[in-house]
Design an enzyme around this catalytic site. Structure first.
Site, PDB file in Angstrom:
ATOM      1  N   THR A 125       0.821  -1.213   0.000  1.00 58.36           N
ATOM      2  CA  THR A 125       0.000   0.000   0.000  1.00 58.36           C
ATOM      3  C   THR A 125       0.851   1.257   0.000  1.00 58.36           C
ATOM      4  O   THR A 125       1.971   1.263   0.539  1.00 58.36           O
ATOM      5  CB  THR A 125      -0.914   0.026   1.243  1.00 58.36           C
ATOM      6  OG1 THR A 125      -1.530   1.311   1.368  1.00 58.36           O
ATOM      7  CG2 THR A 125      -0.119  -0.237   2.528  1.00 58.36           C
ATOM      8  N   GLU A 127       0.339   3.649   1.821  1.00 62.87           N
ATOM      9  CA  GLU A 127       0.455   4.103   3.210  1.00 62.87           C
ATOM     10  C   GLU A 127       1.822   3.767   3.803  1.00 62.87           C
ATOM     11  O   GLU A 127       2.214   4.334   4.821  1.00 62.87           O
ATOM     12  CB  GLU A 127      -0.652   3.498   4.070  1.00 62.87           C
ATOM     13  CG  GLU A 127      -2.030   4.081   3.816  1.00 62.87           C
ATOM     14  CD  GLU A 127      -2.214   5.473   4.403  1.00 62.87           C
ATOM     15  OE1 GLU A 127      -1.483   5.820   5.344  1.00 62.87           O
ATOM     16  OE2 GLU A 127      -3.102   6.199   3.921  1.00 62.87           O
ATOM     17  N   LYS A 152       1.711  -3.294   7.081  1.00 54.70           N
ATOM     18  CA  LYS A 152       1.872  -3.606   5.659  1.00 54.70           C
ATOM     19  C   LYS A 152       3.333  -3.547   5.236  1.00 54.70           C
ATOM     20  O   LYS A 152       3.760  -4.274   4.340  1.00 54.70           O
ATOM     21  CB  LYS A 152       1.034  -2.639   4.825  1.00 54.70           C
ATOM     22  CG  LYS A 152      -0.444  -2.993   4.769  1.00 54.70           C
ATOM     23  CD  LYS A 152      -0.674  -4.268   3.979  1.00 54.70           C
ATOM     24  CE  LYS A 152      -2.113  -4.464   3.608  1.00 54.70           C
ATOM     25  NZ  LYS A 152      -2.317  -5.609   2.706  1.00 54.70           N
TER      26      LYS A 152
END
Length: 325
Positions: A125, A127, A152
């Protein structure tokens, strides 16, 4: 017939990916969590397909994953299952880490234990970049700003490690925000478009949002799952950013969504501090040049077109609900 295994098959991306793979002639197996109520609305229309098979399980159950992978013996594994809501990750950091980080490790270890020669896709991701200034690409520094982003990132590096240590064909798709009418209702884009539909129908009078100045690179989910599949079709495994390359604020998305229903967003949007993150990610804008060069993949749908597309879908849903009797 190729065989694929998808975790998170009942989610936005999982449902679109299942459609894509079934359309390409795959036999598709999906992992679903056991719960007291059914949550399969996104894939209900696929149930008549005899090449779709669902299995109860959980990413935190390593033994169960070993048994499933051994029995299914997939050619391709797509790990899309996760606790994927950033704000929730601050409230449930342990669960987020267990599902996203340890869950990925469990799945990779199940593949290794089965001695399976398959191709593995990890849903990474944007993020993970967090506070790193845009544009962000595969070489940009990672600096996550939430338990979700950190979880992640661990999963991302575990995927790299299994590729390097065991020769596993393992790739990470570093996907920037991607939305659709199937997006979860607690994500800001869908929250906005559902509110537009409800307000224009006279059944809601306002919507409460957090930070309107956050900048995101929003794309269209069906295009992004095509990119996932393409990552597993090239000869050598690698990591790829998928993004539109254009950033918009939450305010921009609001304005486009409300304007599509001939409404002024300023009349209906109220600020609520409780929707603010403890640590904000100010701007995520991706550079997908590598995906364009190697995978011949490019985003086609802009964020503002996406806002209008989602509003149309939500207005149809509201109209159907109001006239269901």
């Amino acid at each position: 017939m190729k065989r694929a295994f998808i975790t998170g098959i009942t989610g936005q991306d999982g449902s679109y990916l299942a459609e894509l793979l079934l359309g390409k002639g795959y036999e598709v197996h999906g992992l679903v969590r056991r719960s007291s109520s059914m949550n399969r609305g996104r894939i209900d229309h696929l149930h008549t397909d005899q090449t779709l098979h669902l299995h109860y399980g959980d990413l935190t159950d390593g033994v169960g994953l070993v048994n499933l992978i051994r029995d299914i013996r997939p050619d391709e594994v797509y790990n899309l299952g996760a606790q994927s809501h950033v704000k929730v990750s601050f409230e449930m950091p342990d669960y987020t880490a267990s599902t996203n980080s340890i869950g990925t490790l469990n799945l990779l270890e199940a593949i290794r234990a089965a001695g399976l020669d398959c191709r593995f896709y990890q849903a990474s991701t944007s993020e993970m970049f967090g506070s790193t200034p845009p544009p962000q690409n595969e070489e940009s520094k990672f600096h996550p700003r939430s338990p979700y982003g950190a979880s992640k990132l661990q999963a991302h590096w575990v995927t790299v490690n299994y590729r390097e240590a065991y020769g596993l064909y393992a790739v990470s798709g570093i996907l920037f925000n991607h939305e659709s009418p199937r997006r979860g209702e607690n994500f800001v884009t869908r929250k906005i478009t559902k509110a537009v539909a409800a307000i224009s129908a006279g059944i809601q009078d306002h919507v409460e949002l957090g930070n309107l100045e956050a900048i995101r690179d929003w794309g269209y989910a069906p295009e992004y799952v095509e990119g996932m599949w393409r990552m597993l079709q090239v000869d050598e495994p690698g990591d790829y950013v998928l993004a539109t390359g254009v950033g918009h604020t939450v305010r921009d998305f609001c304005e486009a969504a409300f304007a599509h229903a001939d409404l002024d967003w300023r009349d209906y949007v109220q600020h609520n501090d409780s929707f603010e993150r403890p640590s904000e990610v100010d701007a995520l804008i991706g550079d997908a040049s590598r995906a364009a060069e190697v995978l011949d993949w490019r985003a086609q749908t802009t964020a503002l077109d996406l806002a209008r597309l989602m509003v149309d879908a939500d207005r149809k849903d509201v109209d159907r609900l109001l006239h269901s009797d």
